[in-house]
Write a protein that holds these residues in place. Structure first.
Motif, PDB file in Angstrom:
ATOM      1  N   SER A  88       4.170   4.128 -12.333  1.00 38.50           N
ATOM      2  CA  SER A  88       4.459   2.890 -11.609  1.00 38.50           C
ATOM      3  C   SER A  88       5.968   2.679 -11.534  1.00 38.50           C
ATOM      4  CB  SER A  88       3.810   1.691 -12.318  1.00 38.50           C
ATOM      5  OG  SER A  88       4.130   0.485 -11.651  1.00 38.50           O
TER       6      SER A  88
ATOM      7  N   CYS B 208       3.511   5.559  -5.913  1.00 35.99           N
ATOM      8  CA  CYS B 208       3.300   5.544  -7.363  1.00 35.99           C
ATOM      9  C   CYS B 208       2.148   6.478  -7.753  1.00 35.99           C
ATOM     10  CB  CYS B 208       3.016   4.127  -7.840  1.00 35.99           C
ATOM     11  SG  CYS B 208       4.406   2.980  -7.658  1.00 35.99           S
ATOM     12  N   THR B 209       1.073   6.441  -6.969  1.00 34.83           N
ATOM     13  CA  THR B 209      -0.080   7.305  -7.243  1.00 34.83           C
ATOM     14  C   THR B 209       0.320   8.774  -7.177  1.00 34.83           C
ATOM     15  OG1 THR B 209      -1.651   5.669  -6.406  1.00 34.83           O
ATOM     16  CG2 THR B 209      -2.384   7.954  -6.470  1.00 34.83           C
TER      17      THR B 209
ATOM     18  N   GLY C 208       2.314   9.643 -10.156  1.00 34.76           N
ATOM     19  CA  GLY C 208       1.650   9.454 -11.434  1.00 34.76           C
ATOM     20  C   GLY C 208       2.328   8.461 -12.347  1.00 34.76           C
TER      21      GLY C 208
ATOM     22  N   LYS D  51       0.831  -1.205   0.000  1.00 30.06           N
ATOM     23  CA  LYS D  51       0.000   0.000   0.000  1.00 30.06           C
ATOM     24  C   LYS D  51       0.869   1.261   0.000  1.00 30.06           C
ATOM     25  CE  LYS D  51      -3.953  -2.168   2.339  1.00 30.06           C
ATOM     26  NZ  LYS D  51      -4.705  -2.287   3.614  1.00 30.06           N
TER      27      LYS D  51
ATOM     28  N   ALA E 167      -2.311   1.785  -9.653  1.00 30.26           N
ATOM     29  CA  ALA E 167      -1.163   2.677  -9.508  1.00 30.26           C
ATOM     30  C   ALA E 167       0.168   1.967  -9.716  1.00 30.26           C
ATOM     31  CB  ALA E 167      -1.181   3.305  -8.115  1.00 30.26           C
TER      32      ALA E 167
ATOM     33  N   SER F 271      -7.409  -0.307  -6.528  1.00 26.44           N
ATOM     34  CA  SER F 271      -6.818   0.831  -5.810  1.00 26.44           C
ATOM     35  C   SER F 271      -5.311   0.652  -5.645  1.00 26.44           C
ATOM     36  CB  SER F 271      -7.479   0.995  -4.442  1.00 26.44           C
ATOM     37  OG  SER F 271      -7.130  -0.079  -3.571  1.00 26.44           O
TER      38      SER F 271
ATOM     39  N   ALA G 117       2.319   1.617  -3.504  1.00 26.83           N
ATOM     40  CA  ALA G 117       1.274   2.042  -4.442  1.00 26.83           C
ATOM     41  C   ALA G 117       0.922   3.513  -4.240  1.00 26.83           C
ATOM     42  CB  ALA G 117       0.038   1.162  -4.278  1.00 26.83           C
ATOM     43  N   ALA G 118       0.892   3.958  -2.991  1.00 27.03           N
ATOM     44  CA  ALA G 118       0.592   5.371  -2.715  1.00 27.03           C
ATOM     45  C   ALA G 118       1.679   6.276  -3.285  1.00 27.03           C
ATOM     46  CB  ALA G 118       0.461   5.590  -1.214  1.00 27.03           C
TER      47      ALA G 118
END
Length: 380
Positions: A132, A126-127, A130, A120, A165, A161, A123-124
């Motif tokens: 990966s 990466c989000t 913008g 998580k 990302a 979710s 992924a956050a």
């Protein structure tokens, strides 16, 4: 590649000499690579200072041999390795420490994500960026250390979710009993890994450590990551070891003395001379990675060293800085003050010495040479 690493003192001031043959490490890597079929890549696991052989020297030689992907344990090892190999692929097996994602990305390090919390957080990151960033996902198939459970793994990879990302570039697991090739858990883990990862065949997969390479093609998948075999250690607990030795430890004799029958030797009077003995005391001990548990007593034999072609038993306790050897039957011209004794190397395999110490060769290799002169070249 034969080159001498810098040592801060003249050679005569060291109690011992650790010689490391990086050409042998490279040859072991090439031998393992030759066993792969189906286009699998052979990476190299060089954590713990390349199993004691020197991360920088070993990485450079393996890269010269053709290795392009490396696994280390902690982020400090990974960042250090990046300075040595600017263009290599580098994974950190211990995963993502809290708050370190930006630093790993800065150094192009790929964490092996082993929990939902890590996944998580990655992924956050990466989000927020913008895009990966590369990382592996570790699924636990039965060793119960790092890794998502099977249920967590399938749930996470189906979660938009997270996967919206971040797209992992490697799925991996780790064998618990690979060193015992007939252990049924090997096949169980293999089948579990296949079942969990088959739906994601577009992503590279990795299961095999050194033992997994030798277990055969079923375990190879897209990438193998040998460790101990590169450094001459045993992948399997029993049978012949096909790997070349890569390290040799030689230590100086400080004194040769006579011990009457019935006298005791070393701390705790653990060993009693059963006959008149001639002992050599050498300048190394457990502070140098020569483990205390390999000492002897009246109740059990200890390990051994080699002087020329002669096997010499360890007598009594191994202390911090000294080991006593039985040289009673060795020609006197071979046993002189200042002469070197082989404590580990081509004639004293780490796995054999480890058996006396009730441990494994990994512990010997990763502990060696804190105070030795370090030399890179052939084990002549």
């Amino acid at each position: 590649m034969q080159d001498t690493s810098p040592n801060p003192f003249p050679a005569d001031l060291y109690g011992g000499r650790l010689t490391i043959d990086t050409d042998a490490i490279a040859a072991n890597w090439s031998s393992l690579k030759s066993k792969l079929t189906g286009g699998a890549e052979c990476a190299a696991t060089i954590k713990a200072n390349a199993y004691g052989t020197g991360q920088t020297e070993t990485a450079l030689r393996l890269h010269q041999e053709g290795c392009r992907t490396f696994f280390v344990a902690v982020p400090t090892e990974a960042v250090s390795l990046r300075q040595t190999l600017p263009n290599a692929t580098i994974y950190a097996l211990d995963g993502l420490f809290p708050g370190t994602a930006d630093l790993l990305i800065q150094h192009n390090i790929r964490p092996v994500l082993g929990s939902l919390e890590e996944l998580k957080e990655w992924a956050a990151t990466c989000t927020a960026a913008g895009r990966s960033f590369d990382a592996a996902v570790h699924v636990d198939t039965g060793i119960h250390r790092l890794g998502l459970s099977g249920e967590e793994f399938l749930s996470a990879l189906a979660d938009p979710s997270l996967m919206g990302a971040f797209q992992p570039n490697l799925l991996m697991s780790h064998l618990a009993c690979g060193s015992t090739p007939d252990h049924p858990m090997n096949r169980t883990q293999l089948q579990t890994f296949k079942t969990l990862t088959d739906p994601f065949k577009g992503i590279s997969r990795s299961l095999a450590n050194s033992a997994g390479v030798l277990l055969g093609e079923d375990y190879h998948f897209d990438l193998v990551r040998p460790g101990i075999s590169l450094f001459g250690g045993r992948a399997f607990d029993h049978g012949e070891n096909p790997m070349r030795p890569v390290a040799k430890v030689e230590v100086r004799i400080m004194i040769v003395r006579n011990v009457p029958a019935g006298d005791t030797i070393g701390y705790s009077a653990a060993e009693t001379a059963k006959r008149p003995l001639r002992n050599a005391v050498v300048a190394a001990g457990y502070a140098d990675g020569l483990l205390r548990r390999a000492g002897s007593s009246d109740d059990r034999p200890g390990g051994f060293a080699m002087i020329g072609d002669h096997k010499v038993p360890i007598l009594g306790r191994i202390s911090m800085d000294m080991i006593t050897l039985d040289v009673t039957d060795i020609p006197e011209h071979l046993v002189k003050r200042g002469a070197f004794v082989e404590m580990l190397g081509p004639n004293v395999a780490a796995a054999d010495l480890a058996a006396y110490a009730e441990t494994i060769d990994y512990e010997y290799l990763t502990s060696l040479g804190r105070r030795f002169e370090r030399v890179y070249g052939p084990l002549a």
